[in-house]
Design an enzyme around this catalytic site. Structure first.
Site, PDB file in Angstrom:
ATOM      1  CE  LYS A 263      -4.176  12.016  -9.618  1.00 33.28           C
ATOM      2  NZ  LYS A 263      -3.021  11.098  -9.664  1.00 33.28           N
TER       3      LYS A 263
ATOM      4  CG  ASP B 225      -1.879   1.125   1.325  1.00 38.82           C
ATOM      5  OD1 ASP B 225      -1.692   2.119   0.601  1.00 38.82           O
ATOM      6  OD2 ASP B 225      -2.837   1.028   2.111  1.00 38.82           O
TER       7      ASP B 225
ATOM      8  CB  SER C   2      -5.891  13.973 -13.199  1.00 45.70           C
ATOM      9  OG  SER C   2      -7.197  14.323 -13.604  1.00 45.70           O
TER      10      SER C   2
ATOM     11  CE1 TYR D 158      -7.701  11.790  -8.459  1.00 45.04           C
ATOM     12  CE2 TYR D 158      -8.908  13.314  -9.861  1.00 45.04           C
ATOM     13  CZ  TYR D 158      -8.023  12.256  -9.718  1.00 45.04           C
ATOM     14  OH  TYR D 158      -7.468  11.675 -10.832  1.00 45.04           O
TER      15      TYR D 158
END
Length: 258
Positions: free
Chosen positions: A160, A64, A142, A156
């Site tokens: 990014k 992980d 992204s 998120y």
């Protein structure tokens, strides 16, 4: 013979999606692969496929990337096996769709740990090996870092955006060592990513259908293979003088501001 033949490439998030597809393409080119993912069964399947496709050698490191000890184990086991590293692909990512009114600090920490901290810490750990090989790093970001934002994607999008900026800062800092650092910024790519971000299968399909219309070029979503092509280009000698770049693979979406 491919320039990736016998080169050691570390790929995180390799058990599915972009990471798995990148591993398979590099296998066809005879690379030595160190593949990491949390799902042991899926990762083992990818490893088997890579061997069949021609990878010179493959190791799997189940772990992980939000955990420091697993990050350290990834680089240690790679170095113990191969002795060197030529390319680091920081692909592991975590989507998160949660409103500002209800998010928790645990969610925030996990999203940034996977998308930002892991990439930067692996860069640090791989640095001694990349200095020797004059290798390079490709971070998977992204278009959500700069182009668009959706309700519920504040964390998120922020993660990014941070990924883009550590890419640029690292590229400048490591240039003196001959190490290139770049990012690939895809728009909508149809993988299991949306479901892993917390959407249902139905919501995921609706989202991808909506996103396809936002890509002016052909009004379709990005194919995984098209993202892989960008990764391999940036990792190759064809990009010798490209560093600090965030290469959009978005079908022109950024041009629309959506």
């Amino acid at each position: 013979m491919s320039e990736f033949a016998s080169k050691v490439v570390v790929i995180t998030g390799a058990s599915s999606g972009i990471g798995a597809a990148t591993a398979k393409e590099l296998s066809k080119q005879g690379a030595l692969l160190s593949l990491t993912g949390r799902n042991e069964e899926r990762l083992a399947q990818v490893v088997d496929e890579c061997k069949k496709l021609g990878a010179k050698d493959v190791i799997q490191v189940v772990g992980d990337v939000s955990k420091q000890e697993d990050l350290e184990r990834i680089i240690k086991e790679t170095a113990d096996k191969f002795g060197e590293i030529h390319v680091l692909v920081n692909n592991a990512g975590l989507g998160l769709v949660v409103p500002i009114a209800t998010f928790t600090l645990d969610q925030f920490d996990r999203c940034f740990n996977v998308n930002v901290r892991a990439a930067l810490y692996l860069t640090k750990l791989a640095l001694p090996y990349l200095e020797k090989t004059k290798g390079n790093i490709v971070n998977i970001s992204s278009t959500g870092s700069t182009t668009y934002a959706f309700p519920g994607c504040c964390i998120y999008n922020g993660a990014k955006a941070a990924c883009d900026h550590i890419t640029k800062a690292a590229a400048l800092e490591l240039a003196k060592s001959g190490i290139r650092v770049n990012a690939v910024n895809p728009a909508g790519v149809e993988t299991n990513f949306a479901v892993s971000a917390g959407l249902t299968e139905e919501q995921s399909k609706a989202l991808y259908a909506q996103q396809a219309k936002l890509h002016p070029l052909n009004e379709r979503n990005i194919k995984v293979e098209e993202v892989v092509d960008a990764i391999l280009f940036l990792a190759s000698d064809k990009a010798t003088m490209i560093t600090g770049s965030c290469l959009r693979v978005d079908g022109g979406r950024a041009l629309t501001g959506q």
